[in-house]
Design an enzyme around this catalytic site. Structure first.
Site, mmCIF file in Angstrom:
data_model
loop_
_atom_site.group_PDB
_atom_site.id
_atom_site.type_symbol
_atom_site.label_atom_id
_atom_site.label_comp_id
_atom_site.label_asym_id
_atom_site.label_seq_id
_atom_site.Cartn_x
_atom_site.Cartn_y
_atom_site.Cartn_z
ATOM 1 N N GLY A 13 14.735 -3.896 2.447
ATOM 2 C CA GLY A 13 13.816 -3.780 3.586
ATOM 3 C C GLY A 13 12.758 -4.883 3.548
ATOM 4 N N ASP A 35 19.490 -0.365 -2.567
ATOM 5 C CA ASP A 35 19.382 -0.193 -1.112
ATOM 6 C C ASP A 35 20.774 0.188 -0.604
ATOM 7 O OD1 ASP A 35 17.016 -1.455 0.977
ATOM 8 O OD2 ASP A 35 18.923 -0.831 1.860
ATOM 9 N N TYR A 153 7.963 10.944 10.293
ATOM 10 C CA TYR A 153 7.686 9.980 9.219
ATOM 11 C C TYR A 153 6.303 10.237 8.597
ATOM 12 C CZ TYR A 153 6.485 5.226 7.488
ATOM 13 O OH TYR A 153 6.072 4.140 6.746
HETATM 14 C C1 AKB Z 1 5.816 2.151 11.091
HETATM 15 O O1 AKB Z 1 5.394 1.646 12.145
HETATM 16 O O2 AKB Z 1 6.495 3.172 11.035
HETATM 17 C C2 AKB Z 1 5.421 1.481 9.791
HETATM 18 C C3 AKB Z 1 4.178 2.074 9.250
HETATM 19 C C4 AKB Z 1 2.883 1.812 9.909
HETATM 20 O O3 AKB Z 1 4.214 2.744 8.261
HETATM 21 N N1 AKB Z 1 5.278 0.084 9.990
#
Ligand code: AKB
Length: 337
Positions: A13, A35, A153
């Site tokens: 990445g 990876d 996330y």
């Molecule tokens: C995302 O945009 O998901 C990443 C982050 C800010 O963790 N670049």
């Protein structure tokens, strides 16, 4: 005796490639990178690269039978926009993968009676400001404030932080400061910008995408409105922060989770920097409702006073220097060749 090694997951990445490059310059460090993708050939020769799945337990069992893993940089993750399309997969990778590596580090630390260092990049996505009014009124939240992420996330990163604290302080309810517990250190990154790689699957990607498009003479429609503001950092600083937090004396670290940031810009201010160097850049704004909502939920900046105080965090690149000395010259070279 097993050979000492540093493990870097997510090595193919954006951050991974830059970190592999930098750590491979350290003498006497055997790097095992991992990876689901191969590394670019120029990096592949510098490390022992394994193409494999972060959830493959047998792979890690084989690794620890051969190597004494002293450091783990666990970078593998599905980023914020991708994770909204595949929340189950994101949870598997971002939480399941982190859990697997923490468990391995915990078992190895206990067995060796020597803590494995576990370095975890969290994200500004762990914040959730709730409203644009809150975002404007609280531009630099501290680590423990506004922890109400609205993305899969962000939830995964916040939980990854919590798991790290569990494994390094409370694992099996062993006593505090037990030498057999792993040593967990975490930085929360803002949006990162590399001159050499173009991001994919993140929501802060409009910044780097705008710049890379301009360098190639391509028009760019920015997916957030002009006024949308978050903080950013040039990739060399991101890598420096990981290495610095990993090597800081443990007694100096008063926290385990540290905000770190370099400069905050609105999309329009970002575009002005791009146009200063590429005056013909064609940048328009076509706000995408979902990605806009995500950016609106992230703070304008982050309070990184604790990192500055405890382990001397001080980015080399402010916005001016990032564009003129790192991003633009290297991006020009990249697209000229
Ligand atoms: C995302 O945009 O998901 C990443 C982050 C800010 O963790 N670049």
């Amino acid at each position: 005796m097993r050979k000492k090694a540093t493990l870097i997951t997510g090595a193919a990445g954006e951050v991974g490639q830059a970190l592999v490059e930098r750590v491979s310059q350290q003498e006497n460090t055997h790097i095992i990178s991992m990876d689901i993708k191969p590394l670019p050939p120029e990096l592949d020769s510098k490390v022992q690269h394994i193409v494999g799945d972060i959830l493959d337990k047998s792979l890690f069992n084989r690794l620890v039978s051969e190597y004494d893993i002293t450091h783990i940089y666990h970078l593998a993750a599905l980023l914020s926009t991708s994770a909204e399309y595949q929340p189950m997969l994101a949870h598997d990778i971002n939480v399941g993968g982190t859990m697997q590596l923490l468990q391995l580090a915990a078992e190895q630390s206990e067995w060796k009676r020597n803590p494995v260092k576990f370095i975890f990049p969290s994200s500004v996505a762990a914040f959730g400001m709730g409203s644009l009014e809150n975002k404007a009124a609280n531009p630099r939240p501290q680590e423990w404030e506004w922890n109400n992420p609205i993305t899969m996330y962000g939830c995964n990163k916040l939980y990854g932080e919590t798991l790290g604290i569990y494994y390094s302080n409370h694992y099996k309810q062993l006593a505090d400061d037990n030498p057999t517990m792993l040593d967990y250190r975490c930085v929360r990154f803002p949006g990162l910008i590399s001159a050499y790689t173009v991001p994919s699957g993140g929501t802060s990607d409009y910044g780097p995408e705008m710049l890379h498009a301009a360098a190639q003479g391509k028009p760019y429609a920015c997916f957030v409105r002009e006024s949308a503001a978050i903080s950013f950092m040039a990739m060399p600083d991101a890598v420096t922060s990981l290495i610095q937090v990993a090597s800081a004396p443990r007694e100096k670290l008063k926290h385990q989770i540290y905000n770190i940031t370099a400069f905050s810009l609105s999309a329009e201010e970002f575009a002005e920097y791009v146009k200063k160097h590429f005056p013909d850049a064609e940048i328009t704004y076509e706000s995408d409702i979902n990605r806009q909502r995500i950016i609106d939920s992230w703070p304008i900046d982050m309070n990184d006073d604790a990192a500055r105080r405890d382990w001397g965090w001080n980015p080399d690149y402010d916005a001016e220097r990032a564009f003129s000395e790192y991003l633009v010259p290297n991006i020009r070279k990249r697209y000229e060749s």
